[in-house]
Design an enzyme around this catalytic site. Structure first.
Site, PDB file in Angstrom:
ATOM      1  N   PHE A  63      -6.326   6.391  10.561  1.00  0.00           N
ATOM      2  CA  PHE A  63      -7.259   5.520  10.485  1.00  0.00           C
ATOM      3  C   PHE A  63      -6.596   4.221   9.955  1.00  0.00           C
ATOM      4  O   PHE A  63      -6.618   3.033  10.568  1.00  0.00           O
ATOM      5  CB  PHE A  63      -8.287   6.029   9.709  1.00  0.00           C
ATOM      6  CG  PHE A  63      -9.425   5.158   9.103  1.00  0.00           C
ATOM      7  CD1 PHE A  63      -9.934   4.243   9.835  1.00  0.00           C
ATOM      8  CD2 PHE A  63      -9.855   5.127   7.660  1.00  0.00           C
ATOM      9  CE1 PHE A  63     -11.016   3.212   9.061  1.00  0.00           C
ATOM     10  CE2 PHE A  63     -10.764   4.583   7.188  1.00  0.00           C
ATOM     11  CZ  PHE A  63     -11.350   3.432   7.984  1.00  0.00           C
ATOM     12  N   ILE A  64      -6.273   4.129   8.618  1.00  0.00           N
ATOM     13  CA  ILE A  64      -5.920   2.975   8.038  1.00  0.00           C
ATOM     14  C   ILE A  64      -4.456   2.601   8.264  1.00  0.00           C
ATOM     15  O   ILE A  64      -4.172   1.452   8.813  1.00  0.00           O
ATOM     16  CB  ILE A  64      -5.779   3.311   6.087  1.00  0.00           C
ATOM     17  CG1 ILE A  64      -7.063   3.680   5.551  1.00  0.00           C
ATOM     18  CG2 ILE A  64      -5.300   2.001   5.646  1.00  0.00           C
ATOM     19  CD1 ILE A  64      -6.955   3.993   4.073  1.00  0.00           C
TER      20      ILE A  64
ATOM     21  N   ASP B 118       4.446  10.378  12.525  1.00  0.00           N
ATOM     22  CA  ASP B 118       3.080  10.887  12.358  1.00  0.00           C
ATOM     23  C   ASP B 118       3.133  12.345  13.135  1.00  0.00           C
ATOM     24  O   ASP B 118       3.752  12.368  14.043  1.00  0.00           O
ATOM     25  CB  ASP B 118       1.921   9.972  12.852  1.00  0.00           C
ATOM     26  CG  ASP B 118       0.502  10.214  12.482  1.00  0.00           C
ATOM     27  OD1 ASP B 118       0.167  11.495  12.493  1.00  0.00           O
ATOM     28  OD2 ASP B 118      -0.234   9.594  11.867  1.00  0.00           O
ATOM     29  N   ASN B 119       2.495  13.266  12.627  1.00  0.00           N
ATOM     30  CA  ASN B 119       2.454  14.517  13.136  1.00  0.00           C
ATOM     31  C   ASN B 119       1.214  14.799  13.977  1.00  0.00           C
ATOM     32  O   ASN B 119       0.975  15.679  14.417  1.00  0.00           O
ATOM     33  CB  ASN B 119       2.647  15.641  12.214  1.00  0.00           C
ATOM     34  CG  ASN B 119       1.625  15.754  11.185  1.00  0.00           C
ATOM     35  OD1 ASN B 119       0.561  15.187  11.219  1.00  0.00           O
ATOM     36  ND2 ASN B 119       1.459  16.942  10.400  1.00  0.00           N
TER      37      ASN B 119
ATOM     38  N   ALA C 260       0.619   8.693   5.035  1.00  0.00           N
ATOM     39  CA  ALA C 260       0.459  10.278   5.787  1.00  0.00           C
ATOM     40  C   ALA C 260      -0.007  10.954   4.443  1.00  0.00           C
ATOM     41  O   ALA C 260       0.725  11.099   3.445  1.00  0.00           O
ATOM     42  CB  ALA C 260       1.660  10.576   6.136  1.00  0.00           C
TER      43      ALA C 260
ATOM     44  N   SER D 278      -5.428   6.665  -4.592  1.00  0.00           N
ATOM     45  CA  SER D 278      -6.729   6.633  -4.360  1.00  0.00           C
ATOM     46  C   SER D 278      -7.427   6.488  -5.774  1.00  0.00           C
ATOM     47  O   SER D 278      -6.821   6.581  -6.915  1.00  0.00           O
ATOM     48  CB  SER D 278      -7.144   8.140  -4.089  1.00  0.00           C
ATOM     49  OG  SER D 278      -8.493   8.517  -4.264  1.00  0.00           O
TER      50      SER D 278
ATOM     51  N   TYR E 224      -6.928  16.912  -4.821  1.00  0.00           N
ATOM     52  CA  TYR E 224      -6.637  15.656  -4.292  1.00  0.00           C
ATOM     53  C   TYR E 224      -6.169  14.540  -5.311  1.00  0.00           C
ATOM     54  O   TYR E 224      -5.109  13.928  -5.101  1.00  0.00           O
ATOM     55  CB  TYR E 224      -7.779  15.127  -3.312  1.00  0.00           C
ATOM     56  CG  TYR E 224      -7.575  13.948  -2.662  1.00  0.00           C
ATOM     57  CD1 TYR E 224      -6.873  13.696  -1.403  1.00  0.00           C
ATOM     58  CD2 TYR E 224      -8.248  12.809  -3.201  1.00  0.00           C
ATOM     59  CE1 TYR E 224      -6.453  12.670  -0.875  1.00  0.00           C
ATOM     60  CE2 TYR E 224      -7.945  11.636  -2.519  1.00  0.00           C
ATOM     61  CZ  TYR E 224      -7.102  11.547  -1.498  1.00  0.00           C
ATOM     62  OH  TYR E 224      -6.873   9.970  -0.736  1.00  0.00           O
TER      63      TYR E 224
ATOM     64  N   VAL F 246     -18.581   9.945   4.611  1.00  0.00           N
ATOM     65  CA  VAL F 246     -19.941  10.188   4.736  1.00  0.00           C
ATOM     66  C   VAL F 246     -20.643   9.387   6.030  1.00  0.00           C
ATOM     67  O   VAL F 246     -21.548  10.280   6.511  1.00  0.00           O
ATOM     68  CB  VAL F 246     -20.526   9.459   3.133  1.00  0.00           C
ATOM     69  CG1 VAL F 246     -20.266   7.989   3.264  1.00  0.00           C
ATOM     70  CG2 VAL F 246     -22.040   9.695   3.151  1.00  0.00           C
ATOM     71  N   ILE F 247     -20.155   8.371   6.462  1.00  0.00           N
ATOM     72  CA  ILE F 247     -20.817   7.700   7.346  1.00  0.00           C
ATOM     73  C   ILE F 247     -20.560   8.374   8.792  1.00  0.00           C
ATOM     74  O   ILE F 247     -21.546   8.678   9.372  1.00  0.00           O
ATOM     75  CB  ILE F 247     -20.299   6.008   7.458  1.00  0.00           C
ATOM     76  CG1 ILE F 247     -20.537   5.453   6.382  1.00  0.00           C
ATOM     77  CG2 ILE F 247     -20.774   5.553   8.927  1.00  0.00           C
ATOM     78  CD1 ILE F 247     -20.110   3.956   6.255  1.00  0.00           C
TER      79      ILE F 247
HETATM   80  P1  NAD Z   1      -5.956   9.749   8.422  1.00  0.00           P
HETATM   81  O1  NAD Z   1      -6.362  11.264   8.054  1.00  0.00           O
HETATM   82  O2  NAD Z   1      -6.976   8.998   9.243  1.00  0.00           O
HETATM   83  O3  NAD Z   1      -4.653   9.431   8.359  1.00  0.00           O
HETATM   84  C1  NAD Z   1      -3.487   9.989   7.856  1.00  0.00           C
HETATM   85  C2  NAD Z   1      -2.354  10.300   8.849  1.00  0.00           C
HETATM   86  O4  NAD Z   1      -1.305  11.018   8.247  1.00  0.00           O
HETATM   87  C3  NAD Z   1      -2.888  10.950  10.095  1.00  0.00           C
HETATM   88  O5  NAD Z   1      -2.243  10.173  11.223  1.00  0.00           O
HETATM   89  C4  NAD Z   1      -2.240  12.304  10.144  1.00  0.00           C
HETATM   90  O6  NAD Z   1      -1.908  12.734  11.502  1.00  0.00           O
HETATM   91  C5  NAD Z   1      -0.908  11.791   9.301  1.00  0.00           C
HETATM   92  N1  NAD Z   1      -0.288  13.174   8.638  1.00  0.00           N
HETATM   93  C6  NAD Z   1      -0.969  13.940   7.692  1.00  0.00           C
HETATM   94  N2  NAD Z   1       0.137  14.655   7.343  1.00  0.00           N
HETATM   95  C7  NAD Z   1       1.051  14.676   8.024  1.00  0.00           C
HETATM   96  C8  NAD Z   1       2.628  15.133   8.097  1.00  0.00           C
HETATM   97  N3  NAD Z   1       2.816  16.257   7.161  1.00  0.00           N
HETATM   98  N4  NAD Z   1       3.617  14.577   8.814  1.00  0.00           N
HETATM   99  C9  NAD Z   1       3.349  13.330   9.279  1.00  0.00           C
HETATM  100  N5  NAD Z   1       1.973  12.792   9.290  1.00  0.00           N
HETATM  101  C10 NAD Z   1       0.999  13.563   8.620  1.00  0.00           C
HETATM  102  O7  NAD Z   1      -6.589   9.079   6.641  1.00  0.00           O
HETATM  103  P2  NAD Z   1      -6.605   7.716   6.134  1.00  0.00           P
HETATM  104  O8  NAD Z   1      -8.091   7.568   5.804  1.00  0.00           O
HETATM  105  O9  NAD Z   1      -6.266   6.723   7.096  1.00  0.00           O
HETATM  106  O10 NAD Z   1      -5.878   7.820   4.675  1.00  0.00           O
HETATM  107  C11 NAD Z   1      -4.679   7.068   5.012  1.00  0.00           C
HETATM  108  C12 NAD Z   1      -4.104   7.352   3.426  1.00  0.00           C
HETATM  109  O11 NAD Z   1      -4.980   6.686   2.387  1.00  0.00           O
HETATM  110  C13 NAD Z   1      -3.914   8.750   2.989  1.00  0.00           C
HETATM  111  O12 NAD Z   1      -2.933   8.489   1.909  1.00  0.00           O
HETATM  112  C14 NAD Z   1      -5.341   8.808   2.057  1.00  0.00           C
HETATM  113  O13 NAD Z   1      -5.236   9.762   1.077  1.00  0.00           O
HETATM  114  C15 NAD Z   1      -5.320   7.317   1.486  1.00  0.00           C
HETATM  115  N6  NAD Z   1      -6.801   6.864   1.146  1.00  0.00           N
HETATM  116  C16 NAD Z   1      -7.623   6.885   2.067  1.00  0.00           C
HETATM  117  C17 NAD Z   1      -9.031   6.683   1.514  1.00  0.00           C
HETATM  118  C18 NAD Z   1     -10.044   6.424   2.589  1.00  0.00           C
HETATM  119  O14 NAD Z   1     -11.175   6.450   2.045  1.00  0.00           O
HETATM  120  N7  NAD Z   1      -9.848   6.770   3.820  1.00  0.00           N
HETATM  121  C19 NAD Z   1      -9.480   6.347   0.014  1.00  0.00           C
HETATM  122  C20 NAD Z   1      -8.248   6.539  -0.854  1.00  0.00           C
HETATM  123  C21 NAD Z   1      -7.013   6.816  -0.239  1.00  0.00           C
END
Ligand code: NAD
Length: 328
Positions: A17-18, A39-40, A86, A129, A154, A193-194
């Protein structure tokens, strides 16, 4: 490293996502010559990066960062910046299966730092986070808040990973920018949540199960703002630091879960939805380890000259409309 332009950037988790929005932003603003996404695809999707496949500037490496492997390690040679996204971002999963979070968030971060060290990468941006603050007694919560007492696995592994980044910055000179995100929302989000409310209401438009008592109040930032803040800091702060720095990335306001439910119901054109609240704890949390009140102090970020374009309410409404395809 030039402040305005990067030669080679790695985005771990860049199909998520991000991460995929960071990729779009870097490409859209011509900020990097070459971008490598590793990315996996465990929670990310190739669709999120589809428009970049086969472009000269883009390399996609499907690899599991839990497993050290010379093929993905090789990309880190002399890279300007690693944007480490990731992870498994599902806080709730960490309660029932702490191993997943230890491996996906801490082991992965350690392996990425090792790749940075061995490849002589210059700088790392780490996606941390708000959960590192736990139930903060000061709200809005500033970066220097103490004691840091996460209440979820987490949050604990994010904090441990932050410390690994800090140590690698001091010991090996890999500059670290740690961004502590509030709740990030927007198109391509696959959790939270959304997404949960929309999915439930599509299945049953007359009843909505709400985890918690609905009074949980948190700050939400649209992914467009989150990405602009992250890249802004990466380009401006990293050249000025010798080891590491930490920034909250969030919004000035907050919104309750019940208010989010009301927006989702309204945007889906529903009426007479029966809310069924499911508090998991005596004080009304959605699950054990859920922080009930979260609002980050973003004055440090704003003092650098950045501010969000959307507040929490606008971000929630826009996200709902985007996920419902009423808006792009
Ligand atoms: P997401 O799940 O959409 O993205 C994570 C990506 O990492 C995915 O594409 C997944 O396939 C990849 N991934 C996971 N494990 C892996 C591995 N072992 N090897 C290779 N790739 C791997 O999540 P997101 O919401 O985009 O979050 C991105 C980052 O931001 C994360 O570190 C998350 O903890 C952090 N974060 C997100 C939020 C939020 O509200 N979305 C808030 C705080 C922190």
């Amino acid at each position: 490293m030039n402040v305005q332009h990067l030669n080679r950037v790695i985005i771990t988790g860049g199909a998520g996502f991000i991460g995929s929005h960071v990729l779009d932003y870097l490409v859209g603003n011509a900020l990097a010559d070459e971008i490598i996404v590793i990315d996996n695809l465990s929670s990310g999707s190739i669709d999120n990066v589809a428009e970049h496949i086969n472009k000269k500037y883009f390399i996609f490496e499907k690899a599991d960062l839990k497993l050290i492997n010379e093929q993905w390690f090789a990309h880190f040679k002399d890279v300007d910046m690693v944007i480490h996204m990731a992870a498994n971002p599902e806080v709730r999963v960490s309660v029932t299966n702490p191993y997943i979070h230890f491996n996906e968030n801490l082991v992965v971060t350690f392996n990425v730092l090792e790749a940075c060290r061995r490849g002589d990468a210059k700088a790392l941006v780490f996606a941390s986070s708000s959960t590192v603050y736990g139930d903060a007694r000061i709200i809005p919560t500033p970066e220097n808040y103490q004691p840091l007492e996460p209440i979820s696995v987490y949050g604990a592994v994010k904090l441990a990973a932050e410390y690994l980044c800090i140590t690698y910055s001091k010991l090996y000179g890999i500059k670290s920018l740690i961004v502590r995100y509030a709740n990030i929302i927007g198109p391509r989000s696959s959790h939270g949540v959304i997404v949960d409310f929309i999915n439930k209401l599509r299945q049953n438009p007359s009843v909505l199960e709400i985890l918690g008592d609905g009074t949980q109040k948190k700050s939400y930032l649209h992914v467009y703002d989150a990405v602009s803040a992250t890249v802004f800091l990466a380009l401006r702060v990293i050249p000025t630091i010798t080891d590491y720095d930490i920034y909250n990335v969030g919004n000035d306001d907050w919104i309750t879960v019940k208010e989010i439910a009301d927006i989702v119901v309204e945007e889906m054109g529903l009426s007479k939805v029966n809310y069924v609240f499911r508090p998991a704890t005596a004080d009304g949390r959605g699950w054990p380890g859920d922080v009930k009140l979260m609002l980050l102090d973003i004055s440090k970020l704003k003092s650098r000259g950045w501010k969000p374009l959307m507040n929490s309410y606008t971000a929630v409404r826009k996200t709902v409309r985007q996920l419902l395809k009423k808006e792009i």
